[in-house]
Design an enzyme around this catalytic site. Structure first.
Site, PDB file in Angstrom:
ATOM      1  N   ARG A  59      12.697 -15.936  42.362  1.00  0.00           N
ATOM      2  CA  ARG A  59      11.512 -16.311  43.129  1.00  0.00           C
ATOM      3  C   ARG A  59      11.785 -17.458  44.108  1.00  0.00           C
ATOM      4  O   ARG A  59      11.494 -17.348  45.297  1.00  0.00           O
ATOM      5  CB  ARG A  59      10.371 -16.748  42.181  1.00  0.00           C
ATOM      6  CG  ARG A  59       9.650 -15.614  41.516  1.00  0.00           C
ATOM      7  CD  ARG A  59       9.228 -15.991  40.109  1.00  0.00           C
ATOM      8  NE  ARG A  59      10.413 -16.035  39.278  1.00  0.00           N
ATOM      9  CZ  ARG A  59      10.825 -14.982  38.563  1.00  0.00           C
ATOM     10  NH1 ARG A  59      10.094 -13.915  38.501  1.00  0.00           N
ATOM     11  NH2 ARG A  59      11.959 -15.033  37.889  1.00  0.00           N
ATOM     12  N   THR A  60      12.332 -18.563  43.611  1.00  0.00           N
ATOM     13  CA  THR A  60      12.417 -19.774  44.433  1.00  0.00           C
ATOM     14  C   THR A  60      13.378 -19.583  45.604  1.00  0.00           C
ATOM     15  O   THR A  60      13.055 -19.925  46.748  1.00  0.00           O
ATOM     16  CB  THR A  60      12.866 -20.965  43.549  1.00  0.00           C
ATOM     17  OG1 THR A  60      12.072 -20.968  42.367  1.00  0.00           O
ATOM     18  CG2 THR A  60      12.705 -22.270  44.270  1.00  0.00           C
ATOM     19  N   LYS A  87      36.211 -24.532  42.449  1.00  0.00           N
ATOM     20  CA  LYS A  87      37.570 -25.102  42.532  1.00  0.00           C
ATOM     21  C   LYS A  87      37.561 -26.578  42.180  1.00  0.00           C
ATOM     22  O   LYS A  87      38.522 -27.298  42.428  1.00  0.00           O
ATOM     23  CB  LYS A  87      38.118 -24.917  43.946  1.00  0.00           C
ATOM     24  CG  LYS A  87      38.212 -23.460  44.383  1.00  0.00           C
ATOM     25  CD  LYS A  87      38.633 -23.390  45.842  1.00  0.00           C
ATOM     26  CE  LYS A  87      38.452 -21.989  46.397  1.00  0.00           C
ATOM     27  NZ  LYS A  87      38.492 -21.965  47.861  1.00  0.00           N
ATOM     28  N   ARG A 109      19.070 -26.207  44.123  1.00  0.00           N
ATOM     29  CA  ARG A 109      18.758 -26.080  42.680  1.00  0.00           C
ATOM     30  C   ARG A 109      20.014 -26.492  41.932  1.00  0.00           C
ATOM     31  O   ARG A 109      21.116 -26.045  42.266  1.00  0.00           O
ATOM     32  CB  ARG A 109      18.357 -24.659  42.329  1.00  0.00           C
ATOM     33  CG  ARG A 109      18.232 -24.464  40.825  1.00  0.00           C
ATOM     34  CD  ARG A 109      17.588 -23.159  40.449  1.00  0.00           C
ATOM     35  NE  ARG A 109      16.150 -23.199  40.684  1.00  0.00           N
ATOM     36  CZ  ARG A 109      15.303 -22.267  40.245  1.00  0.00           C
ATOM     37  NH1 ARG A 109      15.757 -21.236  39.569  1.00  0.00           N
ATOM     38  NH2 ARG A 109      14.015 -22.363  40.488  1.00  0.00           N
ATOM     39  N   HIS A 137      10.322 -29.484  39.405  1.00  0.00           N
ATOM     40  CA  HIS A 137      10.363 -28.271  40.231  1.00  0.00           C
ATOM     41  C   HIS A 137       9.140 -28.378  41.150  1.00  0.00           C
ATOM     42  O   HIS A 137       8.119 -27.722  40.936  1.00  0.00           O
ATOM     43  CB  HIS A 137      10.271 -27.050  39.306  1.00  0.00           C
ATOM     44  CG  HIS A 137      10.591 -25.742  39.946  1.00  0.00           C
ATOM     45  ND1 HIS A 137      10.653 -25.544  41.313  1.00  0.00           N
ATOM     46  CD2 HIS A 137      10.851 -24.521  39.403  1.00  0.00           C
ATOM     47  CE1 HIS A 137      10.946 -24.273  41.566  1.00  0.00           C
ATOM     48  NE2 HIS A 137      11.072 -23.635  40.430  1.00  0.00           N
TER      49      HIS A 137
HETATM   50  N1   CP Z   1       9.735 -19.995  38.828  1.00  0.00           N
HETATM   51  C1   CP Z   1      11.029 -20.011  39.145  1.00  0.00           C
HETATM   52  O1   CP Z   1      11.619 -21.065  39.414  1.00  0.00           O
HETATM   53  O2   CP Z   1      11.620 -18.773  39.182  1.00  0.00           O
HETATM   54  P1   CP Z   1      13.124 -18.521  39.620  1.00  0.00           P
HETATM   55  O3   CP Z   1      14.009 -19.133  38.559  1.00  0.00           O
HETATM   56  O4   CP Z   1      13.275 -17.024  39.703  1.00  0.00           O
HETATM   57  O5   CP Z   1      13.346 -19.183  40.943  1.00  0.00           O
END
Ligand code: CP
Length: 310
Positions: A59-60, A87, A109, A137
């Site tokens: 999603r993100t 590496k 991320r 998040h």
């Molecule tokens: N909600 C969320 O962060 O989903 P993803 O891990 O798929 O990005």
């Protein structure tokens, strides 16, 4: 209209209520673009955005990329398996090398909580957090707020139950920060093994002994994924037992207010955190959360770039 003064968005803890209101208002405006036949505006034309994802995401990552493209920014995606992190390159070195290519924003991320503060010290471009360890998040928190605000027309005074693996949930931390700043009342429930020791440090929350107590008369029931990849050891006897005490099903959902919103950040473990009847039921807003994610991320990218319209 208020001005957004932050170069980076790393945590909702760092933002004021006014910042959050501005981001939500901008996201509401961005939604109109997403409903057009030609879903593209020149707002961020000439800007370069690097999506640096050291952890899996559906999603993100997709939604940050779509958000950037809808604003006409150029995007580059880097994943760990194709980067020089394999590496042994450090995050700081990766950051400096990426910076040499003059990006305007790095969306990252990372599995390490706080990695973005380290990155932001190394680079002069904007840093946007797409999830760091069990810390925050922020884009998920904002899209959750927007989805609740859409439904109720307000956030002030809502009872929001957050249920599940609180210890390892960055979503819970961002939701707690965002919701309490906006005047909602947050109730937490989860197995004692998944509740952080100093839970009160997460914010002004009520910790409940049972799931029933948390969801009783709730306006919103937010279920969390069990973060097995972060738990290190087994924190529940088995999935069936977890589901019995902390799973959402049509029966215990009746404890919440009639028509209460059911939410989950995804990905869902069907039959563990929630029954499929609830996931796919009429009270579920899970796909609306995903839809709102694009508008929210457009707003975040727009504001860290200075909020100037072309
Ligand atoms: N909600 C969320 O962060 O989903 P993803 O891990 O798929 O990005």
């Amino acid at each position: 209209m208020a001005e957004f003064k932050h170069r980076n968005i790393i945590a909702l803890r760092d933002l004021t209520r006014e910042d959050i209101e501005l981001l939500l208002a901008t996201a509401e405006n961005m939604r109109e673009i997403n409903s057009r036949d030609i879903k593209k505006v020149p707002t961020l034309r000439g800007k370069t955005i690097i999506n640096l994802f050291y952890e899996a995401s559906t999603r993100t990552r997709t939604s940050f990329e779509i958000a950037a493209k809808r604003l006409s920014a150029d995007t580059v995606n880097i994943s760990p398996s194709t980067s020089s992190a394999t590496k042994g390159e450090t995050l700081a070195d990766t950051a400096l090398n990426l910076l040499a290519m003059k990006p305007d924003i790095i969306v990252m991320r990372h599995a390490v909580s706080g990695a973005h503060y380290h990155l932001a010290k190394k680079v002069s471009c904007s840093v946007v957090n797409a999830g760091d360890g069990a810390h925050e998040h922020p884009s998920q928190g904002l899209l959750d707020l927007l989805t609740m605000k859409d439904w109720f027309g307000r956030l002030d005074g809502l009872k929001v139950a957050i249920v599940g693996d609180i210890t390892h949930s960055r979503v819970a931390r961002s939701d707690i920060q965002g919701l309490t700043k906006m005047g909602s009342h947050v109730y937490l429930a989860g197995p004692p093994t998944m509740m952080p020791p100093a839970v009160e440090r997460l914010g002004s929350v009520t910790v409940c002994a049972t799931m029933k107590e948390a969801i009783q008369d709730a306006d919103v029931v937010m279920m969390l994924r069990i973060q097995q990849e972060r738990q290190g050891k087994t924190l529940m006897p088995n999935a069936r037992e977890y589901s019995r005490y902390f799973g959402l099903n049509p029966e215990n959902l009746k404890l919440a207010k009639p028509g209460a919103m059911v939410m989950h950040p995804g990905p869902i473990n069907r039959g563990v955190e929630m029954s499929s009847y609830v996931v796919d039921g009429s009270q579920s807003h899970i796909l609306k959360q995903v839809e709102n994610g694009v508008a929210v991320r457009m707003a975040m990218l727009y504001h860290v770039c200075g909020g100037e319209l072309e």
